[in-house]
Design a protein around this motif. Structure first.
Motif: not given
Lengths: 153, 123
Positions: B2-11, B51-56
Motif C-alpha cells: 500500500k502507498i499512502l499519498v499525503v497532501d492537503d491539495s486535492a489536485v 509514503f509520499l508526503v507533502d511538507w506544508n
C-alpha cells in the motif's frame, strides 16, 4: 524593493508555467502595484515570514484559472470548483516555495495558501512594503504574480 | 504493497494517484490523506509500504509527520519520499534529518516521480 527579491518569483513562475505546464508565457516589465484592487477575479495568496516578511499573490481571470488548473491536473474543469481553487492555491505554493531557493539572504517560512474570489476585493499587504506586479500572458489569458517582500539590505 | 499519498491539495493527490495508476499500481493499494494527522491514523490501521508526503499541511505538517511515524517501530525504515514546493537547501537538510528517504521539489513530472519511487514499487 530590490530586483534581486523579485527575480526569484519571476524565475519560479516561468519554470512552473513554461517548463512544467508547457505554456508559452510572456512576462511583461514588473511595475509597482499602485491600486490594490487591480487584481483579477481569482487570487491565491501566501504569506512569507521568518527573517523577512511579505506576501505573494498569484492572480487570474476566472477562465484562465480554470484552464491552467485543468492543465495542471490533466483533468478538464468546466467551472470554478473547489478543486480549481485548491489548484490555484497549489500553484502559488509552488511559486513561493521554489523562489526560496534563490532568496539566500534570509530564512523564510511560507504560510498555507489561501484563495480569494470576487469582482472587487482588497488585499491588506504588509504595511510600508511596496508591491511589485509581474504581468504574464499565455494562450489561456493574462495573469499576474504580485510580490511584497521587506528589504533587509 | 500500500502507498499512502499525503497532501492537503486535492489536485496534487489526484495527480500523484493518477501517475501511480498509470504505472500499474492497483487503485485499491493507493490510500490518501489530507494532512499528517489523518495519515498517522491511516498508517495505524494499514501496513504502508511507501509514503509520499507533502511538507506544508494543516493540523500536522509533513516534517512533524515524518518524525512521528519514524518513532513507530514498524515504520522506522519504511521509504518516505517528501514531495514539496520547499526548495531551500535548509529545508532539504531539515527533512533528511527528520528521516525522509528522498526529497523531491514540486512541480514534479510523472516520469521523475516514477524514477524516484520505482525501486520501492513492486507492481
Amino acid at each position: 524593493m530590490q530586483a534581486k527579491y523579485v527575480n526569484p518569483f519571476l524565475k519560479a513562475s516561468v519554470n512552473l508555467f513554461q517548463n512544467y505546464l508547457d505554456l508559452q508565457v510572456t512576462s511583461g516589465k514588473p511595475f509597482l502595484l499602485k491600486d490594490p484592487k487591480s487584481l483579477y477575479e481569482v487570487s491565491g495568496i501566501i504569506g512569507l515570514a521568518g527573517e523577512t516578511r511579505g506576501a505573494v499573490v498569484l492572480s487570474f481571470g476566472r477562465m484562465t484559472a480554470i484552464k491552467i488548473v485543468s492543465r495542471l491536473a490533466k483533468h478538464e474543469y468546466l467551472a470554478l470548483t473547489n478543486e480549481v481553487l485548491d489548484g490555484v492555491g497549489e500553484l502559488i505554493n509552488i511559486i513561493a516555495g521554489n523562489a526560496k531557493q534563490d532568496l539566500l539572504e534570509f530564512r523564510i517560512e511560507i504560510s498555507l495558501p489561501g484563495v480569494i474570489t470576487g469582482k472587487s476585493y482588497k488585499i491588506h499587504w504588509p504595511e510600508g512594503v511596496p508591491v511589485v506586479c509581474i504581468p504574464f500572458s499565455c494562450e489561456f489569458g493574462e495573469f499576474s504574480v504580485n510580490v511584497s517582500l521587506k528589504d533587509i539590505a | 504493497m500500500k502507498i499512502l499519498v499525503v497532501d492537503d491539495s486535492a489536485v496534487m493527490r489526484r495527480i500523484h494517484q493518477n501517475i501511480l495508476k498509470e504505472r500499474g499500481i492497483d487503485e485499491g493499494d493507493i490510500l490518501d490523506a489530507e494532512d499528517g494527522q489523518a495519515a498517522l491514523e491511516l498508517a495505524s490501521r494499514n501496513t504502508i509500504g511507501l509514503f509520499l508526503v507533502d511538507w506544508n499541511m494543516p493540523r500536522l505538517n509533513g516534517l512533524d509527520f515524518v518524525q512521528r511515524i519514524r518513532a513507530i517501530s514498524g515504520y522506522a525504515k519504511t521509504p518516505i519520499i517528501m514531495i514539496t514546493s520547499e526548495a531551500a537547501r535548509y529545508n532539504v537538510v531539515e527533512a533528511i534529518q527528520a528521516g525522509v528517504t528522498n526529497y523531491v521539489v514540486k512541480p514534479i513530472k510523472g516520469d521523475v516521480l516514477l524514477e524516484k519511487t520505482g525501486k520501492y514499487l513492486h507492481a
